[in-house]
Design an enzyme around this catalytic site. Structure first.
Site, mmCIF file in Angstrom:
data_model
loop_
_atom_site.group_PDB
_atom_site.id
_atom_site.type_symbol
_atom_site.label_atom_id
_atom_site.label_comp_id
_atom_site.label_asym_id
_atom_site.label_seq_id
_atom_site.Cartn_x
_atom_site.Cartn_y
_atom_site.Cartn_z
ATOM 1 N N LYS A 115 12.673 57.408 68.332
ATOM 2 C CA LYS A 115 12.684 55.908 67.561
ATOM 3 C C LYS A 115 12.454 55.232 66.319
ATOM 4 C CE LYS A 115 11.610 52.933 72.238
ATOM 5 N NZ LYS A 115 11.563 54.581 73.179
ATOM 6 N N GLU A 199 4.314 46.991 66.119
ATOM 7 C CA GLU A 199 5.215 46.531 65.731
ATOM 8 C C GLU A 199 4.941 45.392 66.222
ATOM 9 O OE1 GLU A 199 9.680 48.184 66.439
ATOM 10 O OE2 GLU A 199 8.918 47.142 68.073
ATOM 11 N N HIS A 234 9.367 47.272 83.480
ATOM 12 C CA HIS A 234 10.321 47.993 81.689
ATOM 13 C C HIS A 234 11.344 48.622 81.913
ATOM 14 C CE1 HIS A 234 6.948 46.624 79.083
ATOM 15 N NE2 HIS A 234 6.235 47.530 79.851
ATOM 16 N N ARG A 291 24.095 57.943 75.116
ATOM 17 C CA ARG A 291 25.368 58.373 76.478
ATOM 18 C C ARG A 291 25.412 57.549 77.127
ATOM 19 N NH1 ARG A 291 21.419 56.250 79.754
ATOM 20 N NH2 ARG A 291 19.271 55.899 79.375
#
Length: 494
Positions: A115, A199, A234, A291
């Site tokens: 990330k 974040e 999630h 993908r």
């Protein structure tokens, strides 16, 4: 490529093989001992057993898969999703063996697989980012200082992973150190990498992702968005295309950002750029999946583009034969993932035998699955049974058709998420389009699906129906909530 090996199992293996057959390409299946009688094994032209049931001893063994490819004379490998599909080392081994991976380069996988490096790549094109750290956090004191600058609540996230692992929401500064330690520990355990970053926590986010395609000649297009905001733990359970909240202008901006994210890593093949959309309709880059996505059928339905065929064409060196301006959205599509899980028991997996398994049919319905009646759901793999997709001329028709399809879907012997999918389709928040990733936490209670608590579930269903009727006065009320409906008495079968 006259023959390809599909390095996967279940519905995605069948999905790839069907497109390959239409292109006149022969297929090779690989399978574990638990999948000896699986549908993808029977459908392929050839099949090779690669090991015992656990995926670590079969589907995750790169060398066994490459050996099977060479043995059968297949020229390329389609990895599907999951397993080795985003493994850069596997991609390098495939190339070193003189074979073609039907997917992006290992370099692109590495950049977007982390990330932090993904954020760094996206920043080169000024793609909006959620305020936070741009590097891995190592010093607790410095991390606390940066968290105060960003402002609480904050989100601590694992750099190397996904699926909610290594993720912690921190509401107050005094909880930071404890949650930081937990996030690092979980990230290390799950991914072998304890790197985390910080974040600002977006409290009411929509999860919007953009499908992209890139060829080997620098041509990259986007195929519009999918809204994947209905999630549990999630992980997505309902997806739709297009989103009910994006304006044409916002769609264009997000599409351009997605294309730039792909361009930042010289991306080739099919990929998905994921964004968070906040309550003000401001969007922020989240990550890129290198993908094919589970939810790719909804994009295929609204664009008429077969993404698997495009992957194969790109891998064998063909140029994209359409431009961005050629692509249009037509209609609306919704996907409900059908899991062998018990939504009334915290969505815990429920393995067993499919005593009854009858899929829905009729206008606007697509079922991608890998099972048939009498088969067992194995304990070793993801518990998804099928992807149920509805398509309509507009969102209302797609919802109505999904409700009808869920009613027609007959599964006994195990618990499934079908009843939950119907709950979502009939809930006023989903019908109105006014929902976010907290849908399950806000609106769903397990007792709504239990026979002793039908009143609350019927209220939720009726609210959804009334809203739908008001929004589209000319549309008929869905059969599931008309007088004499079988909805209540049939729910126990799911």
């Amino acid at each position: 490529m006259e023959k390809i090996l599909v390095a996967n199992r279940g519905e995605i293996a069948l999905r790839v093989m069907r497109s390959a057959r239409e292109m006149g390409i022969k297929t090779v299946a690989v399978y574990s001992e638990a999948d000896r009688n699986a549908l993808h094994v029977r459908y392929a032209d050839e099949a090779v057993c690669i090991g015992p049931a656990p995926s670590a001893q079969s589907y995750l063994l790169a060398d066994r898969i490459i050996e099977a490819c060479l043995k059968t004379g297949a020229m390329g490998i389609h990895p599907g999703y999951g397993f080795l599909s985003e493994n850069a080392d596997f991609a390098r081994k495939v190339k070193a063996a003189g074979l073609i991976l039907i997917g992006p380069s290992p370099e692109a996988m590495e950049i977007m697989g982390n990330k932090l490096s993904a954020k760094a790549a996206a920043l080169k094109y000024n793609i909006p980012m959620v305020p936070g750290t741009e590097e891995a956090v190592t010093d607790i004191g410095e991390a606390q200082k940066r968290a105060l600058e960003v402002g609480f609540p904050i989100l601590i996230k694992a750099a190397a992973g996904g699926g909610g692992k290594g993720m912690r929401i921190v509401e107050k500064p005094e909880d930071f150190v404890e949650q930081m330690d937990l996030a690092v520990s979980e990230a290390t355990s799950a991914f072998g990498d304890g790197s985390v970053f910080i974040e600002r926590y977006v409290s009411s986010p929509r999860h919007i992702e953009i499908q992209v395609l890139g060829d080997n000649y620098g041509n990259i297009v986007h195929l519009f968005e999918r809204d994947c905001s209905v999630q549990r733990r999630h992980q997505k359970v309902v997806e739709e295309a297009p989103s009910s909240v994006l304006s044409p202008e916002l769609r264009q901006k997000m599409g351009e950002s997605a294309v730039n994210a792909a361009r930042s890593c010289n991306y080739t093949g099919a990929g998905t750029v994921e964004f968070i959309l906040d309550e003000n309709l401001d969007f922020f880059f989240l990550e890129m999946n290198t993908r094919l996505q589970v939810e790719h059928p909804v994009t295929e339905m609204i664009t008429g583009i077969d993404l698997v065929k495009e992957q194969i064409k790109i891998a064998r060196g063909e140029k994209l034969n359409f431009r961005q301006e050629d692509l249009k959205i037509k209609g609306h599509a919704i996907e409900v993932r059908v899991y062998a899980e018990d939504p009334a028991n915290n969505f815990l997996p429920d393995i067993g035998n499919l005593k009854t398994y009858i899929t829905p049919k009729g206008p606007g319905i697509r079922v991608d699955d890998g099972f048939e009646q009498g088969m067992d759901i194995p304990i070793y793999y993801d518990p998804m049974i099928a992807k149920l997709v509805s398509y309509g001329k507009d969102r209302t028709e797609a919802i109505e058709r999904m409700i009808r399809a869920i009613d027609e879907y007959q599964i006994t012997g195990i618990q499934t998420t079908l009843a939950f999918g119907k709950f979502v389709m009939q809930h006023h928040a989903f019908v109105s389009g006014k929902f976010d990733t907290h849908f399950v936490g806000k609106y769903f209670k397990p007792e709504y699906l239990q026979s002793g608590n039908e009143d609350e579930a019927m209220i939720a269903a009726l609210l959804g129906t009334l809203f739908m009727k008001e929004q589209n006065r000319n549309a008929s009320i869905p059969q599931a909530v008309q007088s004499g409906s079988n909805w209540k008495k049939n729910r126990k079968e799911y």
